[in-house]
Design an enzyme around this catalytic site. Structure first.
Site, short mmCIF file in Angstrom:
data_model
loop_
_atom_site.label_atom_id
_atom_site.label_comp_id
_atom_site.label_asym_id
_atom_site.label_seq_id
_atom_site.Cartn_x
_atom_site.Cartn_y
_atom_site.Cartn_z
CE LYS A 53 -3.90 -2.38 2.11
NZ LYS A 53 -4.63 -2.78 3.33
CD GLN A 97 -3.73 -4.45 6.41
OE1 GLN A 97 -3.79 -3.39 5.79
NE2 GLN A 97 -4.17 -5.58 5.90
CG ASP A 120 -9.81 0.05 5.05
OD1 ASP A 120 -9.66 -0.43 3.91
OD2 ASP A 120 -9.06 -0.21 6.01
N1 GUN Z 1 -7.18 -6.78 6.03
C1 GUN Z 1 -7.56 -7.52 4.96
N2 GUN Z 1 -8.17 -6.74 4.04
C2 GUN Z 1 -8.18 -5.49 4.54
C3 GUN Z 1 -8.66 -4.25 4.05
O1 GUN Z 1 -9.24 -4.13 2.96
N3 GUN Z 1 -8.46 -3.19 4.87
C4 GUN Z 1 -7.86 -3.29 6.07
N4 GUN Z 1 -7.73 -2.19 6.82
N5 GUN Z 1 -7.40 -4.42 6.55
C5 GUN Z 1 -7.57 -5.53 5.80
#
Ligand code: GUN
Length: 287
Positions: A53, A97, A120
């Site tokens: 990311k 995350q 998100d």
């Molecule tokens: N863990 C797995 N997929 C995601 C996501 O799309 N966003 C976040 N914050 N954590 C995750």
């Protein structure tokens, strides 16, 4: 019949290039989009996601900062950091995350993120906006799926869409987005009794159950559009989806591969949401 491939990697690349140009334009207006990614603990998969990311942000000219906290971080410390990021004018998007360590209340943490910075789309205010058809930030994977359908000019209105999986991250929000586009939507889950028959009716099938290879060719209508959201590791360490590509690609009209389908779209949509958050003055999303 052999399905046509929906190339998420190529579509994501073109979206990211477009975003880079948009970021360059915004910088001329003194808007420097910024994302903060917060990782608690050292889950190996999460560490890779967070690294990817950050790199994607930098490639698009988006400022990014990573906050890595130890596994035994207190919930109050995490909330304090989020509060600081909520008030930091350089930061337009905050991503915590998941999964979080079990001693931390995930819902309390997600709720503490300012809805305007919730890239998100997991905050209940943004979820509520999606449910009620209001403008807001929406979850990245479902948004990536809708962009893929759009890119390949796949009609949604009036089509029968089946979503397998009811998570807050994918299943529920993608069902709402399909409904918003006037599909007729059914959600299947672990307690669904007639899974095969229901899937076989689908014009559009979204597989987001987290069960490797569970969608097989006998569950597919001829010519259906099949979107595979699954990211599972086989015993050999290979990435495999929820869809059995071999049998399903013989019946489907369109299919997304794993890897190279939905995954790259999710990251592109994170950048998209960060740019969107940077462009929207706080007043656009009253809380
Ligand atoms: N863990 C797995 N997929 C995601 C996501 O799309 N966003 C976040 N914050 N954590 C995750």
């Amino acid at each position: 019949m052999s399905a046509q491939i929906m190339d998420g990697k190529a579509v994501a690349k073109s979206i990211r290039e477009g975003l880079k140009e948009e970021v360059d334009r915004l910088k001329k207006e003194d808007i420097y989009p910024g994302l903060a990614v917060v990782l608690v603990g050292d889950n190996p998969a999460s560490m890779i996601y967070v690294k990817n990311k950050g790199e994607a942000c930098r490639a698009a000219g988006i400022y990014s900062e990573e906050h890595r906290l130890p596994e035994d971080t207190k919930e109050s410390e995490l909330l304090e950091l989020i509060n600081r990021l909520n008030n930091d004018p350089r930061i337009h998007g905050i991503l915590v995350q998941l999964p979080l360590p079990s001693h931390i209340d995930k819902d309390r943490v997600l709720k503490s993120i300012s809805p305007e910075k919730d890239v998100d789309g997991f905050h209940e205010i943004n979820m509520g906006r999606l449910l009620t058809g209001q403008e807001g930030l929406v979850p990245c994977t479902p948004l990536g799926i809708m962009k893929l359908l759009e890119y390949y000019h796949i009609p949604v209105e009036g089509r029968f869409a089946v979503v397998v999986g009811r998570s807050n991250i994918v299943g529920k929000p993608v069902a709402m987005m399909l409904l918003q586009r006037n599909a007729t939507v059914t959600i299947c889950h672990t307690r669904t009794r007639n899974m095969t028959e229901t899937c076989r009716m689908a014009d559009i099938l979204i597989a987001a159950a987290g069960k490797p290879g569970m969608i097989t060719g006998d569950m597919i209508k001829d010519g259906a559009v099949v979107i595979d959201v699954g990211i599972n590791r086989s015993d050999m360490g290979k990435l495999i989806g929820d869809v059995d590509f071999e049998s399903v690609s013989k019946k489907a009209g369109w299919i997304t591969p794993v890897p190279g389908g939905v995954g790259p779209m999710t990251i592109a949509m994170l950048l998209y949401n960060t740019v969107k958050a940077a462009k929207c003055p706080k007043s656009r999303y009253p809380t």
